[in-house]
Design a protein around this motif. Structure first.
Motif, PDB file in Angstrom:
ATOM      1  N   LYS A  96       2.926  12.459  -7.997  1.00  0.00           N
ATOM      2  CA  LYS A  96       1.998  13.143  -8.901  1.00  0.00           C
ATOM      3  C   LYS A  96       1.659  14.528  -8.381  1.00  0.00           C
ATOM      4  O   LYS A  96       1.672  15.512  -9.138  1.00  0.00           O
ATOM      5  CB  LYS A  96       0.733  12.307  -9.072  1.00  0.00           C
ATOM      6  CG  LYS A  96      -0.252  12.890 -10.073  1.00  0.00           C
ATOM      7  CD  LYS A  96      -1.438  11.951 -10.272  1.00  0.00           C
ATOM      8  CE  LYS A  96      -2.421  12.538 -11.290  1.00  0.00           C
ATOM      9  NZ  LYS A  96      -3.579  11.609 -11.496  1.00  0.00           N
ATOM     10  N   ARG A  97       1.374  14.627  -7.068  1.00  0.00           N
ATOM     11  CA  ARG A  97       1.025  15.936  -6.488  1.00  0.00           C
ATOM     12  C   ARG A  97       2.183  16.922  -6.573  1.00  0.00           C
ATOM     13  O   ARG A  97       1.972  18.126  -6.769  1.00  0.00           O
ATOM     14  CB  ARG A  97       0.609  15.765  -5.020  1.00  0.00           C
ATOM     15  CG  ARG A  97      -0.708  15.061  -4.809  1.00  0.00           C
ATOM     16  CD  ARG A  97      -1.229  15.279  -3.397  1.00  0.00           C
ATOM     17  NE  ARG A  97      -0.264  14.928  -2.369  1.00  0.00           N
ATOM     18  CZ  ARG A  97      -0.129  13.702  -1.870  1.00  0.00           C
ATOM     19  NH1 ARG A  97      -0.882  12.709  -2.338  1.00  0.00           N
ATOM     20  NH2 ARG A  97       0.747  13.460  -0.899  1.00  0.00           N
ATOM     21  N   GLN A 109       8.741  13.449 -11.675  1.00  0.00           N
ATOM     22  CA  GLN A 109       8.711  12.390 -12.672  1.00  0.00           C
ATOM     23  C   GLN A 109       9.643  11.267 -12.226  1.00  0.00           C
ATOM     24  O   GLN A 109      10.813  11.516 -11.946  1.00  0.00           O
ATOM     25  CB  GLN A 109       9.146  12.926 -14.045  1.00  0.00           C
ATOM     26  CG  GLN A 109       8.263  14.043 -14.581  1.00  0.00           C
ATOM     27  CD  GLN A 109       6.828  13.595 -14.771  1.00  0.00           C
ATOM     28  OE1 GLN A 109       6.571  12.513 -15.297  1.00  0.00           O
ATOM     29  NE2 GLN A 109       5.888  14.435 -14.340  1.00  0.00           N
ATOM     30  N   ARG A 110       9.121  10.047 -12.177  1.00  0.00           N
ATOM     31  CA  ARG A 110       9.942   8.939 -11.684  1.00  0.00           C
ATOM     32  C   ARG A 110      11.204   8.764 -12.520  1.00  0.00           C
ATOM     33  O   ARG A 110      12.282   8.470 -11.978  1.00  0.00           O
ATOM     34  CB  ARG A 110       9.113   7.638 -11.686  1.00  0.00           C
ATOM     35  CG  ARG A 110       9.875   6.431 -11.119  1.00  0.00           C
ATOM     36  CD  ARG A 110      10.175   6.646  -9.637  1.00  0.00           C
ATOM     37  NE  ARG A 110      11.017   5.590  -9.081  1.00  0.00           N
ATOM     38  CZ  ARG A 110      12.346   5.618  -9.058  1.00  0.00           C
ATOM     39  NH1 ARG A 110      13.006   6.647  -9.593  1.00  0.00           N
ATOM     40  NH2 ARG A 110      13.034   4.640  -8.504  1.00  0.00           N
ATOM     41  N   ALA A 122       0.824  -1.211   0.000  1.00  0.00           N
ATOM     42  CA  ALA A 122       0.000   0.000   0.000  1.00  0.00           C
ATOM     43  C   ALA A 122       0.859   1.262   0.000  1.00  0.00           C
ATOM     44  O   ALA A 122       0.404   2.328  -0.438  1.00  0.00           O
ATOM     45  CB  ALA A 122      -0.941   0.002   1.199  1.00  0.00           C
ATOM     46  N   LYS A 123       2.090   1.158   0.479  1.00  0.00           N
ATOM     47  CA  LYS A 123       2.964   2.331   0.487  1.00  0.00           C
ATOM     48  C   LYS A 123       3.264   2.825  -0.925  1.00  0.00           C
ATOM     49  O   LYS A 123       3.427   4.036  -1.146  1.00  0.00           O
ATOM     50  CB  LYS A 123       4.273   2.018   1.222  1.00  0.00           C
ATOM     51  CG  LYS A 123       4.123   1.853   2.728  1.00  0.00           C
ATOM     52  CD  LYS A 123       5.485   1.708   3.410  1.00  0.00           C
ATOM     53  CE  LYS A 123       5.332   1.655   4.926  1.00  0.00           C
ATOM     54  NZ  LYS A 123       6.630   1.604   5.625  1.00  0.00           N
ATOM     55  N   ILE A 124       3.330   1.920  -1.885  1.00  0.00           N
ATOM     56  CA  ILE A 124       3.710   2.319  -3.241  1.00  0.00           C
ATOM     57  C   ILE A 124       2.674   3.244  -3.856  1.00  0.00           C
ATOM     58  O   ILE A 124       3.017   4.265  -4.456  1.00  0.00           O
ATOM     59  CB  ILE A 124       3.922   1.080  -4.130  1.00  0.00           C
ATOM     60  CG1 ILE A 124       5.024   0.189  -3.546  1.00  0.00           C
ATOM     61  CG2 ILE A 124       4.276   1.505  -5.555  1.00  0.00           C
ATOM     62  CD1 ILE A 124       6.349   0.886  -3.345  1.00  0.00           C
ATOM     63  N   GLY A 125       1.401   2.912  -3.709  1.00  0.00           N
ATOM     64  CA  GLY A 125       0.361   3.785  -4.242  1.00  0.00           C
ATOM     65  C   GLY A 125       0.415   5.173  -3.638  1.00  0.00           C
ATOM     66  O   GLY A 125       0.230   6.183  -4.342  1.00  0.00           O
ATOM     67  N   ARG A 126       0.700   5.245  -2.344  1.00  0.00           N
ATOM     68  CA  ARG A 126       0.783   6.548  -1.669  1.00  0.00           C
ATOM     69  C   ARG A 126       2.011   7.328  -2.142  1.00  0.00           C
ATOM     70  O   ARG A 126       1.961   8.550  -2.300  1.00  0.00           O
ATOM     71  CB  ARG A 126       0.827   6.342  -0.149  1.00  0.00           C
ATOM     72  CG  ARG A 126      -0.436   5.720   0.442  1.00  0.00           C
ATOM     73  CD  ARG A 126      -1.605   6.688   0.481  1.00  0.00           C
ATOM     74  NE  ARG A 126      -1.264   7.883   1.216  1.00  0.00           N
ATOM     75  CZ  ARG A 126      -1.253   7.985   2.557  1.00  0.00           C
ATOM     76  NH1 ARG A 126      -1.583   6.933   3.300  1.00  0.00           N
ATOM     77  NH2 ARG A 126      -0.944   9.123   3.146  1.00  0.00           N
TER      78      ARG A 126
END
Length: 241
Positions: A187-188, A192-193, A177-181
């Motif tokens: 994004k916010r 850019q990764r 779940a940490k990855i989605g956060r």
């Protein structure tokens, strides 16, 4: 062992001019020596409502239900919270005690070498992100004291009357779940990764996804399972005791 910018060995993603550099830190047993969730609940119950200790005999039932997979880890957390903090305490009432708890954590429950590494990363110009399964309710005070730029943690619902409810918003910020956060934070912030170098620190194999997502993974005072994984993956291993 103090970590400087040049002692990590080969990086999967090389630095280049203009690259955003980011450090992700787990909190419990990475920055802290011991976990913080249960100490936080007991700190609050002794400060605000010692009579709630009458509910202690009920807590093992929650752990049993979790062990039997009848409830999730997040539901176990909110069950314990409900027993010891109540259904809807006022945030304004909790906040002074949260601040005292944060002071206590950083006085007697932190790895000194973790604090030194946070400062070293800051000196490199890296953005500091605390990524924890702990409640943001109290992790915010710890992150603020350590000078983190961003906090990602388990979020609790606070209603329109300023009451803290035993309800988790979204997912318990644990494991994958940490990855989605983290991706939502990118994004916010407009990061850019492909144009970022990410360094991640954790003590526990539950953060495997976060460590794999990073360009530079550091296993800090790792559990045996994470140590084995780090050795297999060639990740840096440090002991912050």
């Amino acid at each position: 062992m103090h970590l400087s910018a040049g002692c990590y060995g080969r990086r999967e993603r090389q630095y280049r001019d203009g690259m955003q550099t980011i450090s992700l830190y787990d909190m419990d047993r990475t920055i802290t020596v011991r976990g913080t969730y249960t100490p936080f609940l007991f700190h609050m119950v002794f400060a605000l409502a010692p009579w709630r200790l009458v509910f202690l005999p009920l807590l093992p039932f929650g752990f049993a239900a979790y062990g039997l997979k009848l409830i999730s880890r997040g539901q176990l957390k909110t069950f314990n919270q409900q027993m010891l903090l109540g259904n809807a305490p006022q945030l304004s009432l909790l906040q002074p005690h949260i601040e005292r708890f944060a002071d206590k954590v950083l006085r007697s429950n932190r790895h000194k070498k973790a604090i030194e590494q946070i400062e070293a990363d800051r000196a490199e110009g890296r953005k500091l992100v605390l990524v924890t399964a702990s409640y943001e309710l109290y992790a915010e005070a710890i992150a603020r004291r350590l000078g983190f730029d961003h906090l990602i943690g388990t979020q609790l619902e606070i209603d329109g009357l300023g009451r803290v409810l035993p309800v988790i918003l979204g997912e318990n910020c644990y494991d994958d779940a940490k990855i989605g956060r983290i991706e939502s934070l990118f994004k916010r912030q407009g990061w850019q990764r492909a144009d970022a170098h990410v360094r991640a620190y954790s003590d526990h194999v539950s953060d495997k996804a976060m460590l794999e997502w990073a360009d530079e993974a550091i296993a800090t005072t790792p559990t045996p399972k994470l140590r084995r994984l780090a050795e297999q993956r060639g990740w840096k291993i440090v002991d912050w005791r």
